[in-house]
Design an enzyme around this catalytic site. Structure first.
Site, PDB file in Angstrom:
ATOM      1  N   ARG A  37      -9.932   0.570  15.357  1.00 54.51           N
ATOM      2  CA  ARG A  37     -10.091   1.208  14.049  1.00 54.51           C
ATOM      3  C   ARG A  37     -11.045   0.434  13.276  1.00 54.51           C
ATOM      4  O   ARG A  37     -12.185   0.772  13.548  1.00 54.51           O
ATOM      5  CB  ARG A  37      -8.722   0.989  13.388  1.00 54.51           C
ATOM      6  CG  ARG A  37      -8.043   2.291  12.628  1.00 54.51           C
ATOM      7  CD  ARG A  37      -6.811   2.214  12.110  1.00 54.51           C
ATOM      8  NE  ARG A  37      -6.320   1.056  11.401  1.00 54.51           N
ATOM      9  CZ  ARG A  37      -5.124   0.856  10.757  1.00 54.51           C
ATOM     10  NH1 ARG A  37      -4.313   1.783  11.136  1.00 54.51           N
ATOM     11  NH2 ARG A  37      -4.844  -0.230  10.152  1.00 54.51           N
ATOM     12  N   TYR A  85      16.248  29.766   5.917  1.00 53.25           N
ATOM     13  CA  TYR A  85      15.261  30.774   6.604  1.00 53.25           C
ATOM     14  C   TYR A  85      15.443  30.706   8.152  1.00 53.25           C
ATOM     15  O   TYR A  85      15.292  29.775   8.589  1.00 53.25           O
ATOM     16  CB  TYR A  85      13.858  30.159   5.918  1.00 53.25           C
ATOM     17  CG  TYR A  85      13.590  30.093   4.680  1.00 53.25           C
ATOM     18  CD1 TYR A  85      13.676  31.314   3.971  1.00 53.25           C
ATOM     19  CD2 TYR A  85      13.462  28.886   3.561  1.00 53.25           C
ATOM     20  CE1 TYR A  85      13.609  31.453   2.441  1.00 53.25           C
ATOM     21  CE2 TYR A  85      13.028  28.757   2.630  1.00 53.25           C
ATOM     22  CZ  TYR A  85      13.168  29.912   1.843  1.00 53.25           C
ATOM     23  OH  TYR A  85      12.846  29.927   0.555  1.00 53.25           O
ATOM     24  N   LYS A  92       0.730  -1.191  -0.052  1.00 58.60           N
ATOM     25  CA  LYS A  92      -0.127  -0.134  -0.078  1.00 58.60           C
ATOM     26  C   LYS A  92       0.756   1.362   0.016  1.00 58.60           C
ATOM     27  O   LYS A  92       2.209   1.180   0.221  1.00 58.60           O
ATOM     28  CB  LYS A  92      -0.879  -0.091   1.415  1.00 58.60           C
ATOM     29  CG  LYS A  92      -0.249   0.069   2.418  1.00 58.60           C
ATOM     30  CD  LYS A  92      -0.870  -0.299   3.737  1.00 58.60           C
ATOM     31  CE  LYS A  92      -0.297  -0.159   4.918  1.00 58.60           C
ATOM     32  NZ  LYS A  92      -1.245  -0.387   6.103  1.00 58.60           N
ATOM     33  N   MET A 107      12.007  23.825   1.230  1.00 57.36           N
ATOM     34  CA  MET A 107      11.086  23.205   0.235  1.00 57.36           C
ATOM     35  C   MET A 107      12.200  22.201  -0.612  1.00 57.36           C
ATOM     36  O   MET A 107      11.806  20.951  -1.032  1.00 57.36           O
ATOM     37  CB  MET A 107      10.365  23.858  -0.726  1.00 57.36           C
ATOM     38  CG  MET A 107       9.307  23.166  -1.483  1.00 57.36           C
ATOM     39  SD  MET A 107       8.060  24.156  -2.385  1.00 57.36           S
ATOM     40  CE  MET A 107       7.346  24.919  -1.404  1.00 57.36           C
TER      41      MET A 107
HETATM   42  C1  LIG Z   1      -0.403  -1.391   7.002  1.00 59.35           C
HETATM   43  C2  LIG Z   1      -1.151  -2.509   7.395  1.00 59.35           C
HETATM   44  C3  LIG Z   1      -0.310  -3.898   7.616  1.00 59.35           C
HETATM   45  C4  LIG Z   1       1.236  -3.878   7.435  1.00 59.35           C
HETATM   46  O1  LIG Z   1       1.787  -3.301   8.458  1.00 59.35           O
HETATM   47  P1  LIG Z   1       3.257  -3.251   8.854  1.00 59.35           P
HETATM   48  O2  LIG Z   1       3.515  -2.830  10.234  1.00 59.35           O
HETATM   49  O3  LIG Z   1       4.008  -2.296   7.641  1.00 59.35           O
HETATM   50  O4  LIG Z   1       3.960  -4.739   8.613  1.00 59.35           O
HETATM   51  C5  LIG Z   1      -0.884  -4.887   7.828  1.00 59.35           C
HETATM   52  N1  LIG Z   1      -2.339  -4.850   7.915  1.00 59.35           N
HETATM   53  C6  LIG Z   1      -3.114  -3.834   7.974  1.00 59.35           C
HETATM   54  C7  LIG Z   1      -4.539  -3.957   8.361  1.00 59.35           C
HETATM   55  C8  LIG Z   1      -2.621  -2.468   7.725  1.00 59.35           C
HETATM   56  O5  LIG Z   1      -2.987  -1.434   7.712  1.00 59.35           O
END
Ligand SMILES: *Cc1c(COP(=O)(O)O)cnc(C)c1O
Length: 408
Positions: free
Chosen positions: A140, A298, A41, A346
């Protein structure tokens, strides 16, 4: 339209294909008999999904996870029909038809999305393969205990309705009688990176109980909703995969550690047999001698205490480097560490290489992080964040390239 030959970008992320392959092999061995699911992802945690996913696929890995449906469809295009792709994050109005048609497996966190997936299956004539996602304590996404009871009720009446309608063929039907099929059950740990905490075992126990209940529901439906023995059962992420032995479930969704980074506080990725797959590099493009009392960048938040020499290095928050690391971060040039002085801007940052430094020349490579330089975890510390965020927030301006021969 005029087109140009675009020159090399100033900030480059070298992605080491061999490191990715080796990390996957090390993790898979550690997890066995549970299988490795590669989490790609967020553009493969900033590494470039178009580079990372084909390397892993070519090395034989077939199970991939992303968060969103656009990510899943992009991955399907990249990897073709033989990859098993799971996505779990979508909204109440996200179109699910394309995902079902493309054979994307979906995590289900609300009862309402079961209805929507039945509709998508009917419209597309493709079976919707789903993983029930259970909230075992993270708070979550995922079905709460109360929603899980409703999901089981929903499944029982779905099966009854199909039986009553004469769909004796179960849920592998295609065409107008296509429906949903439960292929997995999943959850997510909250504190697996802190092995001494009791919540992880508590979450695993809630998960195991939900798994038992799901098995009973599937068995009562005689396999029409899915095979209880074939369920893919997964709760572990990278921290779970690295701290729990044996890994619970039939597979683990592993992201960060696949890229050779440790999710554990004080975690040494090398000690775990992992190598960082990314090396973020830039170039010294200007050098100047600076008198004592001169400021930097800056706000002039840094003032040279003595005469010194500044090296100018492209790379700033426009590339995704955290401005919060200003006056704290370090980079490596010719194997030596030097401090970033003044605010990270930046596009550029100033490195204090010290008065009379004749070692550093214009054109020298600068390792911002990765092999030969600081770690992404150090940048995380300098910016009051974690290595996950450091790599993931690298922007589109960074030129990501695959190094088939490894890092220099
Ligand atoms: C991002 C995510 C993972 C992977 O987590 P890592 O700590 O990067 O291995 C697994 N399951 C869910 C639901 C996630 O959101």
């Amino acid at each position: 339209m005029t087109s140009f030959d675009i020159p090399e970008a100033l900030v480059r992320a070298e992605i080491d294909a061999a490191a990715l392959r080796e990390n996957a092999a090390v993790l898979a061995k550690r997890l066995a008999p549970a299988r490795l699911k590669c989490v790609v992802k967020a553009n493969a945690y900033g590494h470039g999904v178009d580079l990372v996913a084909p390397v892993l696929f070519a090395a034989g890995w077939r199970e991939f996870c992303v968060a969103t449906i656009p990510e899943a469809l992009q991955l399907r295009t990249l990897l073709g029909p033989d990859a098993e792709i799971l996505a779990w994050l979508y909204g109440p109005t996200t179109d699910l038809d394309e995902a079902v048609r493309a054979g994307i497996q979906l995590g289900v966190s609300t009862v309402e999305s079961l209805d929507r997936l039945v509709d998508a299956a009917r419209r597309t004539g493709a079976t919707a393969r789903i993983h029930l996602k259970i909230d075992t304590g993270l708070g979550r996404n995922g079905l709460s205990p109360e929603a899980l009871v409703r999901a089981f009720d929903w499944l029982r009446s779905y099966d009854e309705d199909r039986l009553a309608a004469g769909h004796s063929g179960g849920t592998d039907d295609s065409g107008p009688t296509a429906g949903i099929r439960i292929v997995g059950i999943m959850s997510h740990f909250a504190v697996a990176d802190e092995p001494e905490r009791p919540e992880t075992a508590a979450q695993a126990a809630v998960f195991s109980s939900a798994h038992g209940q799901l098995r009973a529901v599937l068995d009562a439906a005689d396999g029409r909703l899915g095979e209880s023995d074939a369920l893919d059962v997964h709760i572990a992420n990278s921290p779970g995969a690295l701290t729990l032995g044996p890994c619970p479930g039939t597979s683990a969704r592993v992201g960060l550690s696949l890229y050779g980074l440790s999710p554990l506080e004080d975690g040494d990725a090398a000690a775990l047999g992992l190598r960082p797959a990314m090396r973020l590099v830039s170039t010294v493009i200007n050098l100047k001698d600076i008198p004592a009392g001169h400021g930097a960048s800056y706000g002039l938040t840094f003032t040279a205490a003595t005469d010194t020499r500044f090296a100018l290095v492209p790379g700033g928050y426009g590339d995704g480097l955290p401005r919060a690391a200003s006056n704290r971060a370090e980079v490596a040039i010719r194997g030596r560490r030097y401090p970033v002085v003044g605010r990270i801007a930046m596009d550029q940052m100033i490195i204090d290489i010290g008065s009379g430094n004749t070692e550093v020349a214009i054109g020298d490579e600068v390792v911002i992080f990765g092999p030969g330089g600081p770690s992404a975890a150090e940048w995380g510390t300098w910016a009051d964040t974690i290595n996950y965020e450091i790599v993931t927030q690298l922007s589109a301006r960074v030129d990501r390239r695959l190094m088939s021969g490894g890092h220099r």
